[in-house]
Design an enzyme around this catalytic site. Structure first.
Site, PDB file in Angstrom:
ATOM      1  N   HIS A  13       0.926  -1.365   0.115  1.00 56.64           N
ATOM      2  CA  HIS A  13      -0.114  -0.115   0.085  1.00 56.64           C
ATOM      3  C   HIS A  13       0.856   1.181  -0.104  1.00 56.64           C
ATOM      4  O   HIS A  13       1.538   1.600   0.911  1.00 56.64           O
ATOM      5  CB  HIS A  13      -0.949  -0.011   1.157  1.00 56.64           C
ATOM      6  CG  HIS A  13      -1.857   0.950   1.181  1.00 56.64           C
ATOM      7  ND1 HIS A  13      -3.271   1.051   1.263  1.00 56.64           N
ATOM      8  CD2 HIS A  13      -1.620   2.478   1.127  1.00 56.64           C
ATOM      9  CE1 HIS A  13      -4.063   2.105   1.411  1.00 56.64           C
ATOM     10  NE2 HIS A  13      -2.889   3.201   1.054  1.00 56.64           N
ATOM     11  N   HIS A  15       1.731   5.218  -1.607  1.00 57.55           N
ATOM     12  CA  HIS A  15       1.330   6.565  -2.664  1.00 57.55           C
ATOM     13  C   HIS A  15       2.752   7.086  -2.985  1.00 57.55           C
ATOM     14  O   HIS A  15       3.537   7.374  -2.376  1.00 57.55           O
ATOM     15  CB  HIS A  15       0.741   7.663  -1.604  1.00 57.55           C
ATOM     16  CG  HIS A  15      -0.609   7.023  -1.025  1.00 57.55           C
ATOM     17  ND1 HIS A  15      -1.724   7.273  -1.635  1.00 57.55           N
ATOM     18  CD2 HIS A  15      -0.946   6.521   0.277  1.00 57.55           C
ATOM     19  CE1 HIS A  15      -2.891   6.764  -0.799  1.00 57.55           C
ATOM     20  NE2 HIS A  15      -2.347   6.360   0.224  1.00 57.55           N
ATOM     21  N   LEU A  16       2.588   7.233  -4.507  1.00 51.19           N
ATOM     22  CA  LEU A  16       4.048   7.668  -5.200  1.00 51.19           C
ATOM     23  C   LEU A  16       3.716   9.068  -5.798  1.00 51.19           C
ATOM     24  O   LEU A  16       4.697   9.556  -6.200  1.00 51.19           O
ATOM     25  CB  LEU A  16       4.290   6.678  -6.127  1.00 51.19           C
ATOM     26  CG  LEU A  16       4.896   5.334  -5.777  1.00 51.19           C
ATOM     27  CD1 LEU A  16       5.182   4.454  -7.184  1.00 51.19           C
ATOM     28  CD2 LEU A  16       6.369   5.570  -5.062  1.00 51.19           C
ATOM     29  N   ARG A  17       2.462   9.572  -5.646  1.00 49.64           N
ATOM     30  CA  ARG A  17       2.363  10.788  -6.231  1.00 49.64           C
ATOM     31  C   ARG A  17       2.664  10.938  -7.691  1.00 49.64           C
ATOM     32  O   ARG A  17       2.703   9.855  -8.183  1.00 49.64           O
ATOM     33  CB  ARG A  17       2.822  12.067  -5.627  1.00 49.64           C
ATOM     34  CG  ARG A  17       2.825  11.944  -4.042  1.00 49.64           C
ATOM     35  CD  ARG A  17       1.484  11.881  -3.660  1.00 49.64           C
ATOM     36  NE  ARG A  17       1.134  11.990  -2.250  1.00 49.64           N
ATOM     37  CZ  ARG A  17       0.063  11.614  -1.505  1.00 49.64           C
ATOM     38  NH1 ARG A  17      -0.914  11.028  -2.119  1.00 49.64           N
ATOM     39  NH2 ARG A  17      -0.134  11.883  -0.373  1.00 49.64           N
ATOM     40  N   ASN A  41      -4.857   7.448  -6.356  1.00 54.35           N
ATOM     41  CA  ASN A  41      -5.631   8.624  -5.831  1.00 54.35           C
ATOM     42  C   ASN A  41      -4.911   9.957  -6.201  1.00 54.35           C
ATOM     43  O   ASN A  41      -4.652  10.710  -5.459  1.00 54.35           O
ATOM     44  CB  ASN A  41      -5.988   8.664  -4.447  1.00 54.35           C
ATOM     45  CG  ASN A  41      -4.746   8.808  -3.536  1.00 54.35           C
ATOM     46  OD1 ASN A  41      -3.929   8.184  -3.720  1.00 54.35           O
ATOM     47  ND2 ASN A  41      -4.958   9.400  -2.336  1.00 54.35           N
ATOM     48  N   LYS A  99      -9.284   0.081  -5.801  1.00 48.89           N
ATOM     49  CA  LYS A  99      -9.374   0.596  -4.417  1.00 48.89           C
ATOM     50  C   LYS A  99     -10.748   1.420  -4.299  1.00 48.89           C
ATOM     51  O   LYS A  99     -11.083   1.940  -5.186  1.00 48.89           O
ATOM     52  CB  LYS A  99      -8.342   1.711  -4.402  1.00 48.89           C
ATOM     53  CG  LYS A  99      -8.199   2.170  -3.049  1.00 48.89           C
ATOM     54  CD  LYS A  99      -7.579   1.585  -1.944  1.00 48.89           C
ATOM     55  CE  LYS A  99      -7.987   2.259  -0.657  1.00 48.89           C
ATOM     56  NZ  LYS A  99      -6.591   3.108  -0.492  1.00 48.89           N
ATOM     57  N   HIS A 136     -10.556   1.391   1.635  1.00 48.07           N
ATOM     58  CA  HIS A 136     -10.332   2.339   2.846  1.00 48.07           C
ATOM     59  C   HIS A 136     -11.504   2.102   3.580  1.00 48.07           C
ATOM     60  O   HIS A 136     -12.553   2.687   3.532  1.00 48.07           O
ATOM     61  CB  HIS A 136     -10.139   3.775   1.998  1.00 48.07           C
ATOM     62  CG  HIS A 136      -9.740   4.773   3.253  1.00 48.07           C
ATOM     63  ND1 HIS A 136      -8.726   5.430   3.369  1.00 48.07           N
ATOM     64  CD2 HIS A 136     -10.655   5.126   4.360  1.00 48.07           C
ATOM     65  CE1 HIS A 136      -8.727   6.279   4.405  1.00 48.07           C
ATOM     66  NE2 HIS A 136      -9.821   6.153   4.806  1.00 48.07           N
ATOM     67  N   HIS A 174      -4.673  -0.434   5.686  1.00 43.04           N
ATOM     68  CA  HIS A 174      -4.200   0.244   6.999  1.00 43.04           C
ATOM     69  C   HIS A 174      -5.157   0.025   8.185  1.00 43.04           C
ATOM     70  O   HIS A 174      -5.734   0.961   8.584  1.00 43.04           O
ATOM     71  CB  HIS A 174      -3.985   1.779   6.699  1.00 43.04           C
ATOM     72  CG  HIS A 174      -5.050   2.363   5.686  1.00 43.04           C
ATOM     73  ND1 HIS A 174      -6.276   2.360   5.959  1.00 43.04           N
ATOM     74  CD2 HIS A 174      -4.835   3.312   4.598  1.00 43.04           C
ATOM     75  CE1 HIS A 174      -6.944   2.990   5.021  1.00 43.04           C
ATOM     76  NE2 HIS A 174      -5.989   3.505   4.063  1.00 43.04           N
ATOM     77  N   LEU A 219      -4.771   9.405   7.806  1.00 44.52           N
ATOM     78  CA  LEU A 219      -6.141   8.802   7.952  1.00 44.52           C
ATOM     79  C   LEU A 219      -5.888   7.206   7.439  1.00 44.52           C
ATOM     80  O   LEU A 219      -5.263   7.135   6.501  1.00 44.52           O
ATOM     81  CB  LEU A 219      -7.006   9.393   7.052  1.00 44.52           C
ATOM     82  CG  LEU A 219      -7.438  10.929   7.651  1.00 44.52           C
ATOM     83  CD1 LEU A 219      -8.341  11.473   6.304  1.00 44.52           C
ATOM     84  CD2 LEU A 219      -8.208  10.565   8.912  1.00 44.52           C
ATOM     85  N   ASP A 247       1.477   2.793   3.379  1.00 41.91           N
ATOM     86  CA  ASP A 247       0.607   3.795   3.111  1.00 41.91           C
ATOM     87  C   ASP A 247       1.519   5.156   3.415  1.00 41.91           C
ATOM     88  O   ASP A 247       1.184   6.311   3.670  1.00 41.91           O
ATOM     89  CB  ASP A 247      -0.497   4.137   4.116  1.00 41.91           C
ATOM     90  CG  ASP A 247      -1.735   5.121   3.813  1.00 41.91           C
ATOM     91  OD1 ASP A 247      -1.561   5.313   2.693  1.00 41.91           O
ATOM     92  OD2 ASP A 247      -2.512   5.310   4.581  1.00 41.91           O
ATOM     93  N   HIS A 251       3.284  14.760   1.575  1.00 48.60           N
ATOM     94  CA  HIS A 251       2.707  16.022   1.177  1.00 48.60           C
ATOM     95  C   HIS A 251       3.804  17.078   1.406  1.00 48.60           C
ATOM     96  O   HIS A 251       4.803  16.849   2.333  1.00 48.60           O
ATOM     97  CB  HIS A 251       1.364  16.154   2.031  1.00 48.60           C
ATOM     98  CG  HIS A 251       0.340  15.308   1.970  1.00 48.60           C
ATOM     99  ND1 HIS A 251      -0.581  15.541   0.975  1.00 48.60           N
ATOM    100  CD2 HIS A 251      -0.113  14.089   2.601  1.00 48.60           C
ATOM    101  CE1 HIS A 251      -1.553  14.691   0.975  1.00 48.60           C
ATOM    102  NE2 HIS A 251      -1.227  13.924   1.858  1.00 48.60           N
ATOM    103  N   ALA A 263      -3.715  14.974   5.476  1.00 50.23           N
ATOM    104  CA  ALA A 263      -3.318  13.927   5.992  1.00 50.23           C
ATOM    105  C   ALA A 263      -2.450  12.804   5.351  1.00 50.23           C
ATOM    106  O   ALA A 263      -2.556  12.782   4.006  1.00 50.23           O
ATOM    107  CB  ALA A 263      -4.797  12.753   6.123  1.00 50.23           C
TER     108      ALA A 263
HETATM  109  C1  NCD Z   1      -3.377   9.363   2.011  1.00 49.16           C
HETATM  110  C2  NCD Z   1      -2.659  10.394   0.936  1.00 49.16           C
HETATM  111  O1  NCD Z   1      -2.313  11.299   1.459  1.00 49.16           O
HETATM  112  O2  NCD Z   1      -3.026  10.036  -0.432  1.00 49.16           O
HETATM  113  N1  NCD Z   1      -3.337   9.920   3.339  1.00 49.16           N
HETATM  114  C3  NCD Z   1      -3.224   9.231   4.608  1.00 49.16           C
HETATM  115  O3  NCD Z   1      -3.354   9.847   5.536  1.00 49.16           O
HETATM  116  N2  NCD Z   1      -3.132   7.909   4.416  1.00 49.16           N
HETATM  117  C4  NCD Z   1      -4.694   8.909   1.449  1.00 49.16           C
HETATM  118  C5  NCD Z   1      -4.963   7.578   2.301  1.00 49.16           C
HETATM  119  O4  NCD Z   1      -4.880   6.468   1.923  1.00 49.16           O
HETATM  120  O5  NCD Z   1      -6.060   7.772   3.217  1.00 49.16           O
HETATM  121 ZN    ZN Z   2      -2.991   5.206   1.718  1.00 50.28          ZN
END
Ligand code: NCD
Ligand code: ZN
Length: 345
Positions: A13, A15-17, A41, A99, A136, A174, A219, A247, A251, A263
């Site tokens: 899990h 997030h790579l942006r 996302n 997802k 989620h 998560h 989150l 996760d 940011h 988050a």
């Molecule tokens: C994630 C994000 O910033 O893309 N943020 C997080 O707090 N985990 C989104 C997500 O997985 O809820």
């Molecule tokens: Zn996530």
């Protein structure tokens, strides 16, 4: 033990942006992990196989020279996702899961699902084509306490999904509560949960330690100590239903240290080392490999990785800040000590 060797892990899990940010974030994960389930996302979200293929190419272009890091792509489930989208995804060699975000639950989730029943035909197609549903698992109703969102999701939706789609592969992403752990341990059918390193390391006091701590805000929220203990027991038990998913969600610093902060915790730069700390503290270093490297591939029906990584018990300090695409990111444990260090890769 001062040195351990485990089969190369995967992050189930992540997030790579996108854009220039990839040049920093992809190497941070590729340093330790052979593969990662990449969250969809983006803005706009990754909705189709062709979106996923294009995003995958951008990720591959950001790998360090010589890296064979493999991004495993996912589609973002919306109320307009079709049964054909699912069939195409299942046939592709690129998309590995879909997802589910409840609309409004977290970063870039406005395209998420408002009413779960509306996507039942699509979920049925996923069950038929053996494409896992990654959840989620939170409700977003304004009258539900934010710390209870996961427990209420389990009660209201998860059991119903399990009964309606008995063969559907589901991952409760998560997991943060004792309720989630107990559910996943005992539910029938193919269900698993990922566990982040920050939920294993911290309880909710860390959000308010001496003042408001935006870099511990993610989150689902980190919870009470009793929940953290339940997560540690599950992760270190060897139970195949639990595996590693960071996760990691970077940011920019200004977006977190703000009047309405985002988050997400950026844990990738020390993820495997921090998990190792947790397993050492629990006296369960011998269970790290199952959690990090074996249980995930078994659930997804993929082979385990050929390579190995080594971790050494050696203290080092995480950077205060990391520069990425003209932005500054504050990583987890910024400026603080970490007790293990990966010595190869
Ligand atoms: C994630 C994000 O910033 O893309 N943020 C997080 O707090 N985990 C989104 C997500 O997985 O809820
Ligand atoms: Zn996530």
């Amino acid at each position: 033990m001062t040195r351990i060797r485990i089969r190369q892990p995967d992050d189930w899990h992540l997030h790579l942006r996108d854009g220039d940010m990839l040049n920093t974030v992809v190497p941070a994960t590729a340093r330790s992990f052979a593969r990662a389930i990449v969250m969809p996302n983006l803005k706009p979200p990754v909705r189709t196989v062709s979106d996923a293929r294009a995003y995958r190419e951008r990720i591959l272009a950001a790998r360090p020279v010589g890296s064979d890091f493999e991004p495993l792509m996912t589609l973002y489930l919306t109320e307009t996702t079709t049964v054909d989208d699912i069939r195409e995804a299942a046939r592709s060699d690129c998309v590995h899961a879909v997802k589910y975000y409840p609309a409004g639950a977290t970063t870039n989730s406005d395209s998420g699902v408002r009413k779960l029943e509306r996507v039942f035909p699509v979920i049925e197609a996923m069950e038929k084509h053996n494409l896992p549903l990654l959840m989620h698992g939170e409700v977003t109703d304004a009258d539900i306490d934010v710390f209870d969102r996961e427990a209420v999701f389990i009660e209201r939706h998860l059991d119903g999904l399990r009964t309606t789609f008995p063969d559907l592969k589901m991952v409760l992403e998560h997991a943060t509560t004792e309720d989630a752990i107990e559910y996943v341990q005992s539910a029938p059918g193919p269900i698993a949960a990922t566990i982040t390193v920050h939920h294993l390391l911290y309880n909710r006091n860390a959000l308010f330690e001496g003042g408001l701590r935006p870099h511990h805000y993610c989150l689902p929220l980190i919870k009470r100590e009793r929940h953290r203990q339940a997560l540690i027991s599950a992760a270190t038990s060897g139970d195949e239903r639990f595996f590693l998913g960071t996760d990691s969600a970077p940011h920019p610093k200004h977006a977190k240290e703000s009047d309405c902060g985002c988050a997400g915790i950026y844990s990738a730069p020390a993820a495997i080392e921090l998990y190792t700390e947790v397993f050492e503290a629990a006296g369960a270093l011998d269970k790290l490999e199952a959690f990090a490297s074996l249980n995930g591939p078994a659930f997804y029906g993929l082979p385990v990785n050929d390579g190995f990584i080594e971790l050494e018990k050696r203290t080092w300090s995480m950077e205060q800040e990391i520069t990425a695409a003209k932005e500054t990111i504050v990583p987890l444990r910024a400026g603080q000590r970490i007790g293990w260090r990966q010595s190869n890769g």
